[in-house]
Design a protein around this motif. Structure first.
Motif, short mmCIF file in Angstrom:
data_model
loop_
_atom_site.label_atom_id
_atom_site.label_comp_id
_atom_site.label_asym_id
_atom_site.label_seq_id
_atom_site.Cartn_x
_atom_site.Cartn_y
_atom_site.Cartn_z
N MET A 1 -20.18 -22.37 -4.87
CA MET A 1 -18.85 -21.00 -4.26
C MET A 1 -18.46 -20.08 -4.39
N THR A 2 -17.41 -19.84 -2.99
CA THR A 2 -17.72 -18.27 -2.66
C THR A 2 -15.97 -17.66 -2.85
N GLY A 3 -16.25 -16.18 -2.84
CA GLY A 3 -15.06 -15.42 -3.49
C GLY A 3 -14.23 -15.40 -2.18
N THR A 4 -13.42 -14.31 -2.54
CA THR A 4 -12.01 -14.40 -2.29
C THR A 4 -12.17 -13.09 -1.42
N LEU A 5 -11.33 -12.99 -0.81
CA LEU A 5 -11.07 -11.44 0.07
C LEU A 5 -9.24 -11.25 -0.46
N VAL A 6 -9.45 -10.34 -1.43
CA VAL A 6 -7.50 -9.60 -0.67
C VAL A 6 -7.36 -8.41 -0.06
N LEU A 7 -6.68 -8.44 0.60
CA LEU A 7 -5.63 -7.53 1.41
C LEU A 7 -4.81 -7.03 0.43
N ALA A 8 -4.72 -5.61 0.47
CA ALA A 8 -3.57 -4.71 -0.94
C ALA A 8 -3.21 -3.66 -0.40
N GLY A 9 -1.62 -4.17 -0.01
CA GLY A 9 -0.90 -3.36 0.06
C GLY A 9 -0.89 -2.05 -0.45
N THR A 10 -0.06 -0.38 -0.32
CA THR A 10 -0.74 0.21 -0.61
C THR A 10 0.55 0.94 -0.25
N PRO A 11 1.36 2.04 -1.49
CA PRO A 11 2.53 3.06 -0.95
C PRO A 11 1.98 3.92 0.17
#
Length: 298
Positions: A1-11
């Motif tokens: 199982m591969t992971g996940t890349l999460v791009l997070a918007g910040t203030p």
């Protein structure tokens, strides 16, 4: 199982604008890759959350070297959260390399939507927002900046730029030269912060205002070019567009071809316009012989 890349918007200014899901992702991530770990610390304190995994730096200086390491972690099943100083990763910020590496390996990529300086400035500008294009930061060198602006001279969509405060006056002056002094624009400064300011007006007026000195994070919004009519570009206007590109380092042949494409006119018409203006200029200066179409500039 591969992971996940999460791009997070910040203030982009007010930490209270952080999306609710951001705190959950910070706590759940195996690795948090941050453009500035000190800013991340301030953000996590404001959100009252502790990163659940390892925190590493991921900025312009180490982005190329660290991407393979993070890609390997993703391939091994890690959940990697990427945050930049403000706004969405990859938009004039680190992130593109890691997204490309993840996509190439078939790794899932998702995002935590958040504040955007581009969309906020557009909404506040008072200019048309039904169609727009984002140009990011312009080149620092004057010639390259003029060349990039010349490419957008006939763009009819609203244009959005980022700019550093110490270069704002020069950029607005260059825009006034290429787009026209009366082209409507808006300078959005310190969006969502205590000293937020939106200055609207013609480019020449904004350039004069900026010459007094401006501070803070800057987003510039410029109205697109008007719909071109059959007679809108006279010989002088076409010749000026060609000259701007030549000053930026293009050959006359390249400049004429590019301008013809921009204004949707045949190359022969643009060439004839340049020749006509040069001929008229020679007549106005009797002491100088009129030159032909060959380029004389550097």
């Amino acid at each position: 199982m591969t992971g996940t890349l999460v791009l997070a918007g910040t203030p982009i200014g007010d930490l209270a604008d952080a999306p609710p899901r951001l705190a959950r992702e910070l706590a759940a991530a195996d690795i948090v890759a941050a453009e500035d770990t000190r800013r991340l610390r301030r953000l996590t304190q404001a959100l009252e959350v502790q990163p659940g995994g390892r925190v590493v730096s991921y900025f312009e200086g180490n982005e190329a070297a660290r991407t393979p390491e993070l890609a390997d972690a993703l391939a091994g099943g890690a959940r990697v959260l990427l945050v930049t100083d403000a706004g969405m990763p990859s938009v004039s910020d680190p992130g593109y390399r890691l997204v490309a590496a993840a996509v190439e390996r078939g790794i899932a990529v998702t995002a935590v939507p958040g504040p955007s300086a581009v969309l906020t400035a557009l909404a506040l500008s008072g200019l048309p927002v039904d169609r727009f294009c984002f140009e990011g930061f312009l080149p620092r060198k004057a010639g390259e900046r003029l060349s990039r602006l010349a490419e957008s001279a006939a763009e009819r969509r609203t244009l959005v730029f980022f700019e550093a405060p110490h270069r704002l006056a020069a950029t607005l002056s260059a825009m006034a030269e290429v787009f026209g002094a009366e082209r409507p624009a808006a300078v959005c400064r310190e969006l969502t912060k205590t000293y937020e300011e939106v200055r609207r007006g013609p480019l020449a007026e904004l350039a004069d205002w900026a010459s007094q000195g401006v501070r803070g994070e800057i987003t510039v919004v410029v109205e697109g070019a008007p719909e071109p009519g059959p007679q809108e570009w006279d010989d002088a206007g076409l010749a000026r567009l060609v000259a701007t590109r030549e000053e930026a380092g293009e050959s006359r042949k390249e400049a004429i071809a590019a301008v013809a494409k921009e204004v949707r006119r045949p190359k022969r018409e643009v060439f004839d316009a340049v020749v006509a203006v040069k001929r008229d200029s020679g007549r106005a200066a009797p002491g100088r012989a009129a030159s032909g179409p060959a380029r004389t500039g550097g």
